[in-house]
Design a protein around this motif. Sequence first.
Motif, PDB file in Angstrom:
ATOM      1  N   VAL A  40      63.590  93.675  14.818  1.00 48.19           N
ATOM      2  CA  VAL A  40      65.014  93.485  14.522  1.00 48.19           C
ATOM      3  C   VAL A  40      65.800  93.991  15.728  1.00 48.19           C
ATOM      4  CG1 VAL A  40      64.714  93.730  12.029  1.00 48.19           C
ATOM      5  CG2 VAL A  40      65.198  95.763  13.426  1.00 48.19           C
ATOM      6  N   ARG A  41      67.087  93.693  15.759  1.00 45.97           N
ATOM      7  CA  ARG A  41      67.918  94.254  16.825  1.00 45.97           C
ATOM      8  C   ARG A  41      68.090  95.763  16.623  1.00 45.97           C
ATOM      9  NH1 ARG A  41      70.589  90.034  15.101  1.00 45.97           N
ATOM     10  NH2 ARG A  41      72.183  91.341  14.123  1.00 45.97           N
ATOM     11  N   ALA A  42      68.386  96.445  17.696  1.00 45.13           N
ATOM     12  CA  ALA A  42      68.565  97.898  17.610  1.00 45.13           C
ATOM     13  C   ALA A  42      69.746  98.280  16.725  1.00 45.13           C
ATOM     14  CB  ALA A  42      68.735  98.481  19.009  1.00 45.13           C
ATOM     15  N   ASP A  43      70.756  97.393  16.640  1.00 48.40           N
ATOM     16  CA  ASP A  43      71.925  97.696  15.807  1.00 48.40           C
ATOM     17  C   ASP A  43      71.785  97.145  14.386  1.00 48.40           C
ATOM     18  OD1 ASP A  43      72.132  94.998  16.280  1.00 48.40           O
ATOM     19  OD2 ASP A  43      74.164  95.063  17.089  1.00 48.40           O
ATOM     20  N   SER A  44      70.594  96.708  14.028  1.00 48.26           N
ATOM     21  CA  SER A  44      70.358  96.175  12.683  1.00 48.26           C
ATOM     22  C   SER A  44      70.463  97.290  11.652  1.00 48.26           C
ATOM     23  CB  SER A  44      68.959  95.543  12.607  1.00 48.26           C
ATOM     24  OG  SER A  44      68.604  95.268  11.269  1.00 48.26           O
ATOM     25  N   PRO A  45      70.962  96.987  10.453  1.00 47.93           N
ATOM     26  CA  PRO A  45      71.006  97.998   9.388  1.00 47.93           C
ATOM     27  C   PRO A  45      69.614  98.367   8.879  1.00 47.93           C
ATOM     28  CG  PRO A  45      71.662  95.864   8.539  1.00 47.93           C
ATOM     29  CD  PRO A  45      71.561  95.711  10.015  1.00 47.93           C
ATOM     30  N   PHE A  46      68.611  97.551   9.244  1.00 49.64           N
ATOM     31  CA  PHE A  46      67.251  97.814   8.781  1.00 49.64           C
ATOM     32  C   PHE A  46      66.569  98.800   9.734  1.00 49.64           C
ATOM     33  CE2 PHE A  46      67.945  93.147   7.813  1.00 49.64           C
ATOM     34  CZ  PHE A  46      68.465  93.387   6.546  1.00 49.64           C
ATOM     35  N   GLN A  47      66.558 100.045   9.329  1.00 47.67           N
ATOM     36  CA  GLN A  47      65.942 101.084  10.140  1.00 47.67           C
ATOM     37  C   GLN A  47      64.420 101.105   9.973  1.00 47.67           C
ATOM     38  OE1 GLN A  47      67.602 103.154  12.337  1.00 47.67           O
ATOM     39  NE2 GLN A  47      69.383 101.864  11.893  1.00 47.67           N
ATOM     40  N   THR A  48      63.959 100.668   8.822  1.00 44.52           N
ATOM     41  CA  THR A  48      62.528 100.677   8.523  1.00 44.52           C
ATOM     42  C   THR A  48      62.119  99.350   7.884  1.00 44.52           C
ATOM     43  OG1 THR A  48      62.793 101.550   6.277  1.00 44.52           O
ATOM     44  CG2 THR A  48      62.612 103.162   8.094  1.00 44.52           C
ATOM     45  N   TYR A  49      60.821  99.161   7.793  1.00 42.89           N
ATOM     46  CA  TYR A  49      60.274  97.987   7.108  1.00 42.89           C
ATOM     47  C   TYR A  49      60.723  97.979   5.651  1.00 42.89           C
ATOM     48  CZ  TYR A  49      56.668  95.082   4.863  1.00 42.89           C
ATOM     49  OH  TYR A  49      56.001  94.136   4.112  1.00 42.89           O
TER      50      TYR A  49
END
Length: 299
Positions: A133-142
């Motif tokens: 994902v992008r670094a600024d994605s809200p998804f920090q983890t799987y």
Amino acid sequence: MRKNFKLFYRILTVLFLIICQSVQIFATEIYPTKDITVIVPFNAGGGIDVSARTLLTELEDYFPEISFVVQNITGAAGTIGAEELFNADPDGYTIMAAGNGFNVSSITGLFSRSVEDYEMIAQYTTSQLGLYVRADSPFQTYEDLIEFARQNPSTLKMGTLTATMNQFAILAIEEKEDVNFKQIVVGGDQPPQPELLSGRVDAYVVAVSQNTTYIDSGDFRCLGVFASERVPSLPEVPTFMELGIEEDYQLTFGLWAPPTTPIELTSVISKAIKSVVEDPNFKNTMTGMGYYAQHIDGP
């Protein structure tokens, strides 16, 4: 008279075998005498392309009189380049760098040929697939990504490449987690990274080797790697085996020759590949890019 004829026949047979063996040895000793075209059936800058060019640069040290000339013949999940190789002269001067993905195209019915229709020269490296994902994605983890996908069916835009190991890996995630992504085709004739950078997709599964520079630059974040052990270049990233998916969707890259190419020719290249792959400097270079260098002889 009959005894003389039999003796004469035996002498001719022995001479014929000696001549054939001499021709094979002579052909091996003088091969290659001119540049070798290397078909890469995917775009420049992709995982196969980068690994192949790295290998070929080293191979030229073993064949200083010739060059390996890369031709990116792209399209249809690599099958256009593979068909080009199939129809090439089996003289050792046209080969192809490809991964196990083009066999996936056969399994899915996209391509009428399979690896058995070609002569494998040697395997030279492997690369794991990663979920990015992008670094600024809200998804920090799987787990963050999966939770969103469960709450929003067919909403998360997942970049995929039809009839490849990448797509198989995505389907494995969907099956294991009981989620559905909105799959969007990326890559193919163009690099897939701009699709993630631009936000056209929220995530994608591609080779670790294709994203090393984007991880180093801080543009992307990797949420998981399809591997049995953690990748040295991504020690903090969990494997999908840790995340509950046991399948290892590993990419294997090798060099291939047209059907009926003599083993006396392919073995020359294979032996040189073995020498390159066993060199510690080459291994370190490949590891730094997200590959694992290893030699498996084709024949």
